[in-house]
Design an enzyme around this catalytic site. Structure first.
Site, mmCIF file in Angstrom:
data_model
loop_
_atom_site.group_PDB
_atom_site.id
_atom_site.type_symbol
_atom_site.label_atom_id
_atom_site.label_comp_id
_atom_site.label_asym_id
_atom_site.label_seq_id
_atom_site.Cartn_x
_atom_site.Cartn_y
_atom_site.Cartn_z
ATOM 1 N N SER A 254 -4.331 -21.036 20.580
ATOM 2 C CA SER A 254 -5.243 -21.853 21.377
ATOM 3 C C SER A 254 -4.800 -23.305 21.330
ATOM 4 O O SER A 254 -3.884 -23.668 20.591
ATOM 5 C CB SER A 254 -6.662 -21.733 20.843
ATOM 6 O OG SER A 254 -6.796 -22.515 19.674
ATOM 7 N N LYS A 255 -5.477 -24.111 22.136
ATOM 8 C CA LYS A 255 -5.160 -25.543 22.190
ATOM 9 C C LYS A 255 -5.205 -26.157 20.800
ATOM 10 O O LYS A 255 -4.476 -27.089 20.489
ATOM 11 C CB LYS A 255 -6.160 -26.268 23.101
ATOM 12 C CG LYS A 255 -5.833 -26.124 24.579
ATOM 13 C CD LYS A 255 -5.648 -27.493 25.235
ATOM 14 C CE LYS A 255 -4.939 -27.379 26.568
ATOM 15 N NZ LYS A 255 -5.755 -26.713 27.593
ATOM 16 N N ARG A 256 -6.099 -25.627 19.961
ATOM 17 C CA ARG A 256 -6.251 -26.175 18.617
ATOM 18 C C ARG A 256 -4.983 -26.007 17.774
ATOM 19 O O ARG A 256 -4.809 -26.673 16.768
ATOM 20 C CB ARG A 256 -7.444 -25.523 17.904
ATOM 21 C CG ARG A 256 -8.707 -26.382 17.973
ATOM 22 C CD ARG A 256 -9.921 -25.610 17.562
ATOM 23 N NE ARG A 256 -10.221 -24.588 18.571
ATOM 24 C CZ ARG A 256 -10.431 -23.313 18.323
ATOM 25 N NH1 ARG A 256 -10.373 -22.864 17.093
ATOM 26 N NH2 ARG A 256 -10.709 -22.466 19.282
ATOM 27 N N ASP A 257 -4.131 -25.083 18.185
ATOM 28 C CA ASP A 257 -2.885 -24.923 17.431
ATOM 29 C C ASP A 257 -1.920 -26.077 17.685
ATOM 30 O O ASP A 257 -0.835 -26.104 17.117
ATOM 31 C CB ASP A 257 -2.234 -23.581 17.761
ATOM 32 C CG ASP A 257 -3.040 -22.436 17.184
ATOM 33 O OD1 ASP A 257 -3.151 -22.391 15.950
ATOM 34 O OD2 ASP A 257 -3.596 -21.638 17.950
ATOM 35 N N GLY A 258 -2.322 -26.983 18.561
ATOM 36 C CA GLY A 258 -1.559 -28.220 18.708
ATOM 37 C C GLY A 258 -0.385 -28.126 19.645
ATOM 38 O O GLY A 258 -0.217 -28.951 20.510
#
Ligand code: GLU
Length: 493
Positions: A254-258
């Site tokens: 996800s986006k949170r994985d950077g």
């Protein structure tokens, strides 16, 4: 029959690693079978689609070497085709106008939720009488178009990755919307914006796609799309649903994985060939277990029987290893233009002549894992990279590390440095033999071990006690008039 496959990105963001990996598998399959790879931009979602994202996706595919044979086609240019398809379904009574208001749909959802049931449309407008329809029209309601889905139907197909996949019609959420409501005042028989499943099917038919290769998150769409193919009376293509890319922790990426856009990887110093190589390994393995290959080499062996069903965990160590293999194979001439933008971005003044820069690329090439290197917050890893390793060659004076300081403080080291300085001052030019001779002379003159001379010289020149080849480093620094001032500075410590 010629194999025809496609990548169909929605331009709602920069080129995503998942889309790029799907593009890789499509490209490999097309090239394996001498087929065509088509690029289609799915921009029917007008609010979220942006021209700059389309450009970003095209640039990214080009950078990766995933050249396409036809396209890019934009769905926004093809609305008339979708309208015709919708009309055909309406004419054959496989689709109908649904006037259910959003308030009514909300109420329906609330009652289903209260019962603990999954939300679905209850098909209430499937069989409206002409009188009922006329009433809704008179009341000013704008209809959506729904395609009928038979709850009793079992939909199944043989997936090239997953084998037989079956889906129950009753699990598809009721009759599906294939076109939004038309604008107010658009006229009673007009049709609004077509929706994803409809547009994809019409396009895949029109573009004569033989194999639909996409991520497994589209499996439920495939069940719906098969019903549309049947409704339109055409041959159904084959389907291959590739495993999703998972985060290193095994969760959906996800986006949170950077790091999700391929440009993030480029910025971190990964080269295109390594990235496509690594993406190929995310779910596929070569029959001979080979792990480093070009796209063409992988294509020669590619098949879906060697694609895993399970999600593919992203492994940074593996990517770093693959990248290092590519960097180590590159000639200095190939490596230099890749390094220069990173050096410049780091603020290094890249004004040396080309032969000096090539010599530097030759020196650091074998140690590189990435073009940039250093600690990367997004991955939590430190890599050996071009910016890090070359810093000492671009900065006026290195900061002395702890070990280097200790080395320079040892007995006799000042004398060694003085001898090195005196001898070097007489050498306006220096080559490998000259540098080696210099070290030998000073070793003899001082009556010390050669290792001590080398360690001291490295500490003085680079501020470190480890690093790339010392002789080459000395030559490079002396050529840029950096060696003598550094010896001088070290003597002053
Ligand atoms: N536009 C879809 C996506 O970006 C592609 C779906 C497909 O390949 O059919 O996920």
């Amino acid at each position: 029959m010629t194999v025809r496959v496609r990548i169909a990105p929605s331009p709602t963001g920069n080129l995503h690693i998942g889309t790029a990996r799907t593009a890789v598998f499509n490209w490999l399959y097309a090239h394996r079978h001498g087929g065509q790879f088509i690029l289609r931009i799915e921009d029917t979602d007008v609010e979220r689609s942006k021209a700059e994202y389309t450009q970003n996706i095209l640039d990214g595919l080009k950078w990766l070497g995933l050249n396409w044979d036809e396209g890019p086609f934009a769905q926004s240019d093809r609305l008339e085709l979708y309208r015709q398809g919708i009309q055909k379904l309406l004419d054959n009574k496989l689709a109908y106008r649904c006037y259910t208001s959003s308030v009514e749909l909300d109420e329906l959802r609330a009652t289903q939720e209260a019962r603990g049931a999954a939300p679905r449309y209850d098909n209430r407008h499937r069989n409206l009488t002409p009188e009922q329809e006329a009433e809704f029209v008179a009341a000013g309601r704008q209809p959506v178009i729904r395609f009928k889905i038979d709850d009793q139907r079992e939909i199944s197909w043989i997936d090239a990755v997953r084998g037989k996949v079956s889906w129950q019609g009753s699990d598809l959420g009721g009759d599906m919307v294939i076109a939004r409501a038309a604008q107010d005042g658009a006229g009673q028989n007009s049709v609004g914006q077509p929706l994803y499943n409809l547009a994809v099917v019409i396009d895949d038919i029109d573009m004569k796609i033989t194999q639909v290769i996409r991520g497994e998150d589209h499996i439920a769409n495939t069940a719906k799309q098969i019903l549309l193919y049947e409704g339109l009376g055409v041959t159904i293509p084959e389907f291959s649903h590739t495993p999703l890319i998972l985060s290193p922790a095994g969760k959906k990426l996800s986006k949170r994985d950077g790091v999700t856009s391929i440009w993030d990887f480029k910025d971190m110093g990964y080269v295109a060939g390594a990235l496509t190589n690594y993406m190929t390994l995310l779910g596929w393995s070569a029959p001979d277990a080979q792990e480093i290959f070009s796209l063409d080499e992988a294509a020669a062996q590619f098949s879906f029987d060697r694609v895993n069903k399970a999600g593919a965990k992203f492994d940074w160590d593996k990517l770093n290893w693959v990248n290092s293999q590519y960097l180590h194979k590159m000639t200095p001439e190939e490596l230099l233009p890749e390094l220069i933008p990173f050096w410049e971005a780091a603020g290094y003044k890249v004004d040396a002549d080309r032969s000096w820069l090539l010599r530097l690329a030759t020196l650091i090439g074998p140690s590189l894992e990435t073009l940039k290197g250093g600690f990367e917050e997004r991955t939590g890893l430190t890599t050996q990279g071009g910016v890090e390793i070359s810093r000492t060659f671009f900065t006026a004076n290195p900061t002395l590390g702890e070990e280097a300081t200790a080395q320079l403080g040892q007995d006799g080291v000042k004398d060694i440095l003085t001898s090195l300085q005196t001898a070097l001052a007489e050498m306006s030019e220096i080559d490998e033999d000259g540098a080696k001779g210099l070290l030998d002379r000073v070793t003899k003159e001082r009556g010390v071990k050669k290792g001590v001379v080398m360690r001291s010289l490295r500490a003085a020149l680079t501020g470190e006690v480890n690093g790339p080849d010392l002789i080459q480093s000395l030559i490079l620094l002396h050529q840029r008039n950096l060696a003598l001032p550094r010896l001088q500075a070290a003597l002053a410590v």
